[in-house]
Design a protein around this motif. Structure first.
Motif, PDB file in Angstrom:
ATOM      1  N   ARG A  63      -9.358 -14.375  10.273  1.00  0.00           N
ATOM      2  CA  ARG A  63      -8.288 -13.408   9.993  1.00  0.00           C
ATOM      3  C   ARG A  63      -8.681 -12.011  10.445  1.00  0.00           C
ATOM      4  N   TRP A  64      -9.953 -11.643  10.232  1.00  0.00           N
ATOM      5  CA  TRP A  64     -10.439 -10.318  10.601  1.00  0.00           C
ATOM      6  C   TRP A  64     -11.696 -10.491  11.461  1.00  0.00           C
ATOM      7  N   PRO A  65     -11.524 -10.802  12.736  1.00  0.00           N
ATOM      8  CA  PRO A  65     -12.665 -11.194  13.576  1.00  0.00           C
ATOM      9  C   PRO A  65     -13.693 -10.099  13.795  1.00  0.00           C
ATOM     10  N   ASP A  66     -13.303  -8.822  13.638  1.00  0.00           N
ATOM     11  CA  ASP A  66     -14.263  -7.734  13.855  1.00  0.00           C
ATOM     12  C   ASP A  66     -14.822  -7.180  12.557  1.00  0.00           C
ATOM     13  N   ALA A  67     -14.518  -7.809  11.424  1.00  0.00           N
ATOM     14  CA  ALA A  67     -14.878  -7.253  10.126  1.00  0.00           C
ATOM     15  C   ALA A  67     -16.354  -7.443   9.798  1.00  0.00           C
ATOM     16  N   HIS A  68     -16.845  -6.554   8.963  1.00  0.00           N
ATOM     17  CA  HIS A  68     -18.147  -6.743   8.319  1.00  0.00           C
ATOM     18  C   HIS A  68     -17.863  -7.446   6.996  1.00  0.00           C
ATOM     19  N   LEU A  69     -18.230  -8.714   6.908  1.00  0.00           N
ATOM     20  CA  LEU A  69     -17.948  -9.567   5.761  1.00  0.00           C
ATOM     21  C   LEU A  69     -19.227  -9.771   4.960  1.00  0.00           C
ATOM     22  N   THR A  70     -19.148  -9.598   3.661  1.00  0.00           N
ATOM     23  CA  THR A  70     -20.306  -9.827   2.802  1.00  0.00           C
ATOM     24  C   THR A  70     -19.932 -10.798   1.697  1.00  0.00           C
ATOM     25  N   ALA A  86     -24.849 -16.788   8.154  1.00  0.00           N
ATOM     26  CA  ALA A  86     -25.045 -15.358   8.343  1.00  0.00           C
ATOM     27  C   ALA A  86     -25.284 -15.018   9.807  1.00  0.00           C
ATOM     28  N   GLY A  87     -24.834 -13.819  10.204  1.00  0.00           N
ATOM     29  CA  GLY A  87     -25.068 -13.346  11.556  1.00  0.00           C
ATOM     30  C   GLY A  87     -23.797 -12.836  12.197  1.00  0.00           C
ATOM     31  N   PRO A  88     -23.834 -12.563  13.507  1.00  0.00           N
ATOM     32  CA  PRO A  88     -22.644 -12.082  14.212  1.00  0.00           C
ATOM     33  C   PRO A  88     -21.543 -13.134  14.205  1.00  0.00           C
ATOM     34  N   THR A  89     -20.299 -12.687  14.157  1.00  0.00           N
ATOM     35  CA  THR A  89     -19.161 -13.590  14.247  1.00  0.00           C
ATOM     36  C   THR A  89     -18.595 -13.553  15.666  1.00  0.00           C
ATOM     37  N   ASP A  90     -17.770 -14.551  15.982  1.00  0.00           N
ATOM     38  CA  ASP A  90     -17.273 -14.687  17.351  1.00  0.00           C
ATOM     39  C   ASP A  90     -16.431 -13.500  17.795  1.00  0.00           C
ATOM     40  N   GLY A  91     -15.815 -12.793  16.835  1.00  0.00           N
ATOM     41  CA  GLY A  91     -14.952 -11.674  17.191  1.00  0.00           C
ATOM     42  C   GLY A  91     -15.653 -10.332  17.219  1.00  0.00           C
ATOM     43  N   GLY A  92     -16.975 -10.345  17.130  1.00  0.00           N
ATOM     44  CA  GLY A  92     -17.709  -9.090  17.175  1.00  0.00           C
ATOM     45  C   GLY A  92     -18.024  -8.501  15.813  1.00  0.00           C
ATOM     46  N   GLY A  93     -17.660  -9.215  14.758  1.00  0.00           N
ATOM     47  CA  GLY A  93     -17.974  -8.748  13.417  1.00  0.00           C
ATOM     48  C   GLY A  93     -19.328  -9.266  12.950  1.00  0.00           C
ATOM     49  N   ARG A  94     -19.530  -9.202  11.649  1.00  0.00           N
ATOM     50  CA  ARG A  94     -20.807  -9.610  11.090  1.00  0.00           C
ATOM     51  C   ARG A  94     -20.585 -10.224   9.715  1.00  0.00           C
ATOM     52  N   LEU A  95     -21.346 -11.273   9.428  1.00  0.00           N
ATOM     53  CA  LEU A  95     -21.280 -11.945   8.138  1.00  0.00           C
ATOM     54  C   LEU A  95     -22.660 -11.932   7.512  1.00  0.00           C
ATOM     55  N   ASP A  96     -22.756 -11.421   6.285  1.00  0.00           N
ATOM     56  CA  ASP A  96     -24.025 -11.465   5.568  1.00  0.00           C
ATOM     57  C   ASP A  96     -23.776 -11.848   4.118  1.00  0.00           C
TER      58      ASP A  96
END
Length: 278
Positions: A63-70, A86-96
């Motif tokens: 839904r939010w491919p560039d978001a910083h998700l925690t 965890a790590g970079p997402t396909d849309g340029g965001g980040r998941l931690d």
């Protein structure tokens, strides 16, 4: 009085055994979340409070491919499972992922554009008292969205409580399980959140899950509602199996298997609160 309640020990594999059914309310909640406010050029900031094993948190990147998700959780077992995402997402965001207890969590004002919580707040006594701090943690126009089970008066939970409070189990299990007041009604959540200056959408849905296999309702609750019992009996395999045998027999009577599986009605309560722009 029961002994001090031990920290719950979660089993991510058991929880995920019914992952498809558990995902549906999350996806239904997500459908009602409005677009996030413009972030002044920075990526959207999203918190998933009570992320569990992370399988649903990672869907937020769609839904939010560039978001910083925690993803936030207080279970070491769940966080260890989630870390693989965890790590970079396909849309340029980040998941931690990070450790946090929803009972004490109070992020700085204006930290997040979306705070989302799926099937977590029912474990937090008095969680509506945290709403003011969580709404304050949103950017103007940000959203707080959550879903909680509303089935504490269903046979699955009533029978569990009655058995835990019965003569043979009361000393070890008495007072450990949640009651019907663990969550509010949709109307009460709407009232609380509207009073905080939010535009609120609140509703409830009863899902009719068709479960397969032997003792499927017992298998379901072993991953969630029964966790306090399994934790309390974790050092006594004989007692654990005895409780499961008694409880399983009660569930088979309450939820008889049919020709196509066992129907397990499950009520859930939803609220989506958008903070005012001012």
């Amino acid at each position: 009085m029961p002994a001090a309640t031990p920290a719950a020990t979660w089993d991510p594999r058991q929880y995920l055994r019914h992952g498809d059914h558990r995902a549906r309310p999350f996806l239904d909640l997500l459908e009602r979340v409005p677009e996030l406010p413009a972030a002044g050029g920075r990526p959207p900031r999203v918190a998933d409070l009570g992320c569990g094993p992370g399988t649903l948190t990672r869907l937020l990147a769609r839904r939010w491919p560039d978001a910083h998700l925690t993803g936030l959780d207080n279970s070491p077992q769940m966080l260890a499972e989630a870390e693989r995402f965890a790590g970079p997402t396909d849309g340029g965001g980040r998941l931690d992922f990070a450790a946090a207890d929803a009972a004490q969590w109070a992020p700085a004002p204006g930290t997040y554009d979306l705070i989302l919580s799926n099937a977590t707040l029912q474990w937090v006594p008095g969680h509506p008292d945290s709403f003011p701090a969580w709404i304050a943690a949103l950017t103007p126009g940000g959203t707080f969205a959550f879903q909680v089970p509303g089935n504490f008066d269903a046979p699955s939970h009533v029978l569990m409580r009655e058995l835990a409070e019965s003569g043979s189990w009361r000393e070890r299990l008495g007072g450990r399980l949640r009651h019907a007041d663990a969550v509010l009604t949709p109307a009460a959540y709407l009232e609380r959140l509207t009073g905080l200056g939010c535009e609120v959408d609140a509703w409830e849905t009863t899902y009719l899950h068709v479960l397969k296999g032997p003792d499927p309702v017992l298998d379901w609750v072993k991953g969630t509602g029964l966790v306090p019992v399994l934790t309390a009996l974790g050092d006594d395999a004989e007692a654990r199996e005895a409780f499961l045998a008694e409880y399983g027999a009660l569930l088979r009577e309450a939820y008889p298997a049919g020709d196509h599986g066992t129907v397990f009605p499950f009520r859930r309560v939803f609220a989506v609160a958008r903070r005012g722009d001012a």
